[in-house]
Design a protein around this motif. Structure first.
Motif, PDB file in Angstrom:
ATOM      1  N   UNK A 145      -9.000   2.013  -2.151  1.00 30.01           N
ATOM      2  CA  UNK A 145      -9.776   2.968  -2.976  1.00 30.01           C
ATOM      3  C   UNK A 145      -9.970   4.330  -2.302  1.00 30.01           C
ATOM      4  N   UNK A 146     -10.280   4.330  -0.978  1.00 31.25           N
ATOM      5  CA  UNK A 146     -10.485   5.641  -0.325  1.00 31.25           C
ATOM      6  C   UNK A 146      -9.165   6.392  -0.196  1.00 31.25           C
ATOM      7  N   UNK A 147      -8.050   5.693   0.038  1.00 31.60           N
ATOM      8  CA  UNK A 147      -6.743   6.365   0.115  1.00 31.60           C
ATOM      9  C   UNK A 147      -6.326   6.941  -1.243  1.00 31.60           C
ATOM     10  N   UNK A 148      -6.678   6.212  -2.302  1.00 35.96           N
ATOM     11  CA  UNK A 148      -6.327   6.661  -3.659  1.00 35.96           C
ATOM     12  C   UNK A 148      -7.284   7.762  -4.125  1.00 35.96           C
ATOM     13  N   UNK A 149      -8.534   7.701  -3.622  1.00 34.76           N
ATOM     14  CA  UNK A 149      -9.535   8.673  -4.043  1.00 34.76           C
ATOM     15  C   UNK A 149     -10.229   8.278  -5.333  1.00 34.76           C
ATOM     16  N   UNK A 150     -10.356   6.951  -5.535  1.00 34.43           N
ATOM     17  CA  UNK A 150     -11.011   6.444  -6.745  1.00 34.43           C
ATOM     18  C   UNK A 150     -11.619   5.085  -6.407  1.00 34.43           C
ATOM     19  N   UNK A 151     -12.766   4.756  -7.014  1.00 33.39           N
ATOM     20  CA  UNK A 151     -13.406   3.463  -6.716  1.00 33.39           C
ATOM     21  C   UNK A 151     -12.597   2.271  -7.240  1.00 33.39           C
ATOM     22  N   UNK A 152     -11.636   2.529  -8.150  1.00 38.27           N
ATOM     23  CA  UNK A 152     -10.705   1.504  -8.639  1.00 38.27           C
ATOM     24  C   UNK A 152     -11.413   0.273  -9.220  1.00 38.27           C
ATOM     25  N   UNK A 210     -15.828   1.139  -4.376  1.00 39.73           N
ATOM     26  CA  UNK A 210     -15.661   2.314  -3.494  1.00 39.73           C
ATOM     27  C   UNK A 210     -15.706   1.956  -2.011  1.00 39.73           C
ATOM     28  N   UNK A 211     -16.267   0.792  -1.669  1.00 39.01           N
ATOM     29  CA  UNK A 211     -16.329   0.377  -0.261  1.00 39.01           C
ATOM     30  C   UNK A 211     -15.131  -0.470   0.172  1.00 39.01           C
ATOM     31  N   UNK A 217      -4.540   7.375 -12.126  1.00 33.65           N
ATOM     32  CA  UNK A 217      -5.857   7.986 -12.373  1.00 33.65           C
ATOM     33  C   UNK A 217      -5.750   9.458 -12.768  1.00 33.65           C
ATOM     34  N   UNK A 218      -4.678  10.131 -12.333  1.00 36.91           N
ATOM     35  CA  UNK A 218      -4.565  11.540 -12.731  1.00 36.91           C
ATOM     36  C   UNK A 218      -4.000  11.673 -14.149  1.00 36.91           C
ATOM     37  N   UNK A 219      -3.316  10.625 -14.645  1.00 36.65           N
ATOM     38  CA  UNK A 219      -2.682  10.746 -15.960  1.00 36.65           C
ATOM     39  C   UNK A 219      -3.356   9.970 -17.081  1.00 36.65           C
ATOM     40  N   UNK A 220      -4.280   9.056 -16.748  1.00 35.52           N
ATOM     41  CA  UNK A 220      -4.885   8.181 -17.764  1.00 35.52           C
ATOM     42  C   UNK A 220      -6.396   8.106 -17.550  1.00 35.52           C
ATOM     43  N   UNK A 221      -7.100   7.456 -18.488  1.00 39.43           N
ATOM     44  CA  UNK A 221      -8.567   7.473 -18.413  1.00 39.43           C
ATOM     45  C   UNK A 221      -9.163   6.485 -17.401  1.00 39.43           C
ATOM     46  N   UNK A 222      -8.326   5.643 -16.802  1.00 40.02           N
ATOM     47  CA  UNK A 222      -8.818   4.779 -15.725  1.00 40.02           C
ATOM     48  C   UNK A 222      -9.530   3.519 -16.176  1.00 40.02           C
ATOM     49  N   UNK A 223      -9.419   3.167 -17.460  1.00 36.96           N
ATOM     50  CA  UNK A 223     -10.161   1.997 -17.958  1.00 36.96           C
ATOM     51  C   UNK A 223      -9.295   0.748 -18.131  1.00 36.96           C
ATOM     52  N   UNK A 224      -7.985   0.910 -18.044  1.00 39.67           N
ATOM     53  CA  UNK A 224      -7.081  -0.232 -18.271  1.00 39.67           C
ATOM     54  C   UNK A 224      -7.243  -1.275 -17.164  1.00 39.67           C
ATOM     55  N   UNK A 225      -7.452  -2.572 -17.496  1.00 45.07           N
ATOM     56  CA  UNK A 225      -7.503  -3.588 -16.440  1.00 45.07           C
ATOM     57  C   UNK A 225      -6.134  -3.760 -15.740  1.00 45.07           C
ATOM     58  N   UNK A 226      -6.165  -3.701 -14.409  1.00 46.10           N
ATOM     59  CA  UNK A 226      -4.975  -3.958 -13.589  1.00 46.10           C
ATOM     60  C   UNK A 226      -5.254  -5.169 -12.704  1.00 46.10           C
ATOM     61  N   UNK A 227      -4.213  -5.935 -12.404  1.00 45.52           N
ATOM     62  CA  UNK A 227      -4.297  -6.999 -11.393  1.00 45.52           C
ATOM     63  C   UNK A 227      -3.230  -6.740 -10.342  1.00 45.52           C
ATOM     64  N   UNK A 286       0.796  -1.237   0.000  1.00 44.30           N
ATOM     65  CA  UNK A 286       0.000   0.000   0.000  1.00 44.30           C
ATOM     66  C   UNK A 286       0.828   1.287   0.000  1.00 44.30           C
ATOM     67  N   UNK A 287       1.980   1.300   0.716  1.00 46.74           N
ATOM     68  CA  UNK A 287       2.766   2.551   0.784  1.00 46.74           C
ATOM     69  C   UNK A 287       3.155   3.054  -0.607  1.00 46.74           C
ATOM     70  N   UNK A 288       3.435   2.133  -1.549  1.00 44.81           N
ATOM     71  CA  UNK A 288       3.731   2.549  -2.925  1.00 44.81           C
ATOM     72  C   UNK A 288       2.476   2.553  -3.771  1.00 44.81           C
ATOM     73  N   UNK A 289       1.579   1.600  -3.502  1.00 45.11           N
ATOM     74  CA  UNK A 289       0.394   1.423  -4.333  1.00 45.11           C
ATOM     75  C   UNK A 289      -0.507   2.635  -4.351  1.00 45.11           C
ATOM     76  N   UNK A 290      -0.651   3.304  -3.207  1.00 47.49           N
ATOM     77  CA  UNK A 290      -1.518   4.485  -3.139  1.00 47.49           C
ATOM     78  C   UNK A 290      -1.025   5.547  -4.119  1.00 47.49           C
ATOM     79  N   UNK A 291       0.278   5.854  -4.059  1.00 45.76           N
ATOM     80  CA  UNK A 291       0.834   6.883  -4.952  1.00 45.76           C
ATOM     81  C   UNK A 291       0.791   6.432  -6.408  1.00 45.76           C
TER      82      UNK A 291
END
Length: 313
Positions: free
Chosen positions: A172-179, A300-301, A151-161, A140-145
């Motif tokens: 999701x709440x730390x990142x500020x996106x429902x992810x 988001x939850x 999300x600030x640089x791309x459209x947020x649609x790419x599948x990530x695992x 999480x310490x790296x994942x949040x950033x």
């Protein structure tokens, strides 16, 4: 080493893979003491020259890489992929394990440092060939950033695992996106004795078990049973009995019948331990032969489990 000096023939530990490898080489193996880790998942542990002394109750990350590859191909239909991994033993090994198991083309493997203030350059490297999926191995310490930058640089649609290191309901709440474009896999505690163990744990500590708590119980239980079966406080004699008391064959012993199991083992009865975290079936390297993984997706939850996969080596 103070436990070894005090004469303990078997020890539950260590937790971190890098610590386990060091303690195995410097303390357990030279002193012929059994070490059974409840939380070390590095594939490097498999190949230790350990005289049969080093065991573990969580699955090797070599298995999780195969599970991730299966999820990427079957659930996401991915034919191309990129990996981003934290540059330590955990990150490198899991990324390598995914790369060797993935059926399609891996376009890039990008390492990143823990705790950087930006991951924009690593993201642009990983996304430059437009892979079908991106696998992120980190904490999480790296994942949040990293995900904030995504999300600030791309459209947020790419599948990530992601892997168990990022299975965090606060992400999701730390990142500020429902992810909602992010899913993942993680070892699951799903042994025959899980329900009993969880209830007893809650009654005793008024809390939920942590991520490797049931594996810690199982590591200790198997060492106790092997110690009883050996009939002596000797590391090599206990090591000799680890598979015998855990693997299929003989009367089943579970967390709820552990005390009876110790008596049976001491009397020479053939037993098989069925644990809280898994059936605890060891191969000749002291690794689990099979494990259950949960597949999850973020919202988001937090996150929800969407599937479980029984996986055999």
């Amino acid at each position: 080493s103070s436990l070894v000096d005090a004469g303990y023939p078997a020890v539950t530990g260590a937790a971190s893979s890098e610590v386990t490898i060091q303690v195995a080489k410097e303390v357990f193996i030279p002193n012929s003491v059994v070490g059974c880790s409840p939380a070390s998942t590095s594939p490097a542990i498999t190949d230790l020259d350990d005289n049969n002394l080093i065991w573990r109750t969580p699955p090797s990350d070599a298995l999780q890489g195969q599970v991730l590859a299966q999820v990427a191909t079957e659930d996401e239909g991915a034919e191309t992929a990129a990996t981003m991994y934290v540059n330590n033993a955990y990150g490198q090994a899991l990324s390598e394990s995914f790369v060797s198991a993935f059926d399609g083309t891996v376009q890039s493997e990008v390492s990143f440092p823990k705790g950087a203030s930006s991951y924009s350059s690593q993201l642009s490297q990983a996304l430059s060939d437009d892979p079908d999926i991106v696998v992120v191995v980190g904490y999480p310490e790296s994942g949040v950033q990293l995900f904030r930058d995504y999300y600030s640089g791309y459209d947020g649609s790419k599948p990530f695992l992601v892997t168990d290191g990022l299975q965090d309901s606060d992400l999701p709440s730390d990142v500020g996106n429902a992810m909602t474009n992010v899913g993942g896999s993680a070892p699951s505690a799903a042994g025959p004795g899980e329900e009993f163990f969880v209830t007893e744990y809650q009654n005793e500590y008024d809390a939920e078990p942590g991520v490797f708590t049931s594996q810690a119980f199982d590591a200790t239980a198997v060492c106790l049973l092997a110690n009883a079966a050996a009939g002596e406080n000797s590391g090599p004699a206990i090591a000799e009995q680890m598979q015998a008391v855990a693997n299929p064959g003989g009367e089943q012993v579970t967390p709820s019948t552990l005390a009876d199991g110790v008596t049976m083992a001491a009397e020479g009865a053939e037993i098989q331990y069925q644990g809280a975290s898994s059936p605890v079936n060891f191969d000749s390297n002291g690794d689990l032969q099979a494990a259950t993984y949960e597949v999850f997706s973020f919202n988001e939850d937090g996150y929800e489990t969407t599937d479980t996969i029984e996986f055999s080596a």
